[in-house]
Structures are given as structure tokens and as C-alpha cells.
Design a protein around this motif. Sequence first.
Motif, mmCIF file in Angstrom:
data_model
loop_
_atom_site.group_PDB
_atom_site.id
_atom_site.type_symbol
_atom_site.label_atom_id
_atom_site.label_comp_id
_atom_site.label_asym_id
_atom_site.label_seq_id
_atom_site.Cartn_x
_atom_site.Cartn_y
_atom_site.Cartn_z
ATOM 1 N N UNK A 102 -15.462 -0.237 -6.385
ATOM 2 C CA UNK A 102 -14.796 -1.484 -5.993
ATOM 3 C C UNK A 102 -15.708 -2.391 -5.180
ATOM 4 N N UNK A 103 -16.913 -1.918 -4.876
ATOM 5 C CA UNK A 103 -17.836 -2.646 -4.009
ATOM 6 C C UNK A 103 -17.126 -3.096 -2.745
ATOM 7 N N UNK B 101 -8.988 6.968 -9.306
ATOM 8 C CA UNK B 101 -8.174 8.178 -9.239
ATOM 9 C C UNK B 101 -7.714 8.403 -7.807
ATOM 10 N N UNK B 102 -7.134 9.518 -7.574
ATOM 11 C CA UNK B 102 -6.633 9.880 -6.244
ATOM 12 C C UNK B 102 -7.795 10.152 -5.295
ATOM 13 N N UNK B 103 -7.795 9.509 -4.151
ATOM 14 C CA UNK B 103 -8.822 9.753 -3.137
ATOM 15 C C UNK B 103 -8.446 10.982 -2.325
ATOM 16 N N UNK B 104 -9.457 11.653 -1.820
ATOM 17 C CA UNK B 104 -9.213 12.816 -0.963
ATOM 18 C C UNK B 104 -8.421 12.372 0.263
ATOM 19 N N UNK C 290 -15.026 3.303 -1.919
ATOM 20 C CA UNK C 290 -16.215 3.803 -2.604
ATOM 21 C C UNK C 290 -16.884 4.970 -1.884
ATOM 22 N N UNK C 291 -16.387 5.344 -0.707
ATOM 23 C CA UNK C 291 -17.024 6.387 0.087
ATOM 24 C C UNK C 291 -17.175 7.724 -0.642
ATOM 25 N N UNK C 292 -16.294 8.096 -1.595
ATOM 26 C CA UNK C 292 -16.542 9.370 -2.284
ATOM 27 C C UNK C 292 -17.831 9.363 -3.116
ATOM 28 N N UNK C 293 -18.336 8.182 -3.461
ATOM 29 C CA UNK C 293 -19.557 8.084 -4.258
ATOM 30 C C UNK C 293 -20.816 8.227 -3.412
#
Length: 140
Positions: free
Chosen positions: A17-18, A27-30, A104-107
Amino acid sequence: RPLLRDQDFIMTIEPSTFGGSVPVALGQLAPERPPCRWLFEALIVLQDGTVTMCGTDWDAHAPVGHALEQSLADIWHGEEMQRRRAAHIAQRFDAVLPCAACTDWPLADGSGYRNVLRTAIFAPARDHALAPREQIESSM
């Protein structure tokens, strides 16, 4: 493809999503958000020398310095980067622009990055026509 070499790398990232700038179905975020690794591993220098803390700030809404005015080491160890890192460690993501809206933090662990030169779309096809995906993948 003819101008690219085997060692060349063109990076793409899984849907991003920048920092909330681009609408993307995710999808579902942690449930628990860790401090973002990008704050502790990299700086981004934009074409005009503006330095941002991560790629989600591609339009420099929250710059941390300017490469023509400061060294990257001074920016990296500077007060603003230290403040942002401390806010992340304390789970105060809303204290750091654009982190409050970022999904975007999971990336940041690198798992979403891909070398597109290793994908079927860029693999050489015979007779200048698109080869079936199975044919390309079996030749890799």
C-alpha cells in the motif's frame, strides 16, 4: 531481456500500500505488530537527495534528512531516526508519520520481494511468442 545479464535483479514486492497511499486488498495482518525492520536496516535516498526512512514514504511526506546537506551516517544516527526507532520499540506507531496508516510492515522482513527476471513473464519464449507457463517453468 537481451540487455540484461544473469546477475541482474529487478525487484518487485508483494502487494504494497506504500504506507496507505495505494489501495490494495491485503490478507489478514498478524495481530501483534513488531517494530518495523526497515527503520533499523535501511535508508532511502530519493532522486533529489531527500532521505526517507523507508520505501513507503516514496513521496517524502516524512523525510529524515537530505543527502546533499548531511552525511548518511549523520542521518542514520541522528536524533529523528533515534526518535522514530524508539517510538516503534514502544509500539507507538502513530507517533511516526507515515507508520500509523502503514500495513506494509510484514514485508520488512524481505519475504515479499521477488526478482522478476526469474518469473515466467520475463523468461525467454521460443519464436517470439509467449510460451505456456509450464514450458517456461520447466526450463528454469
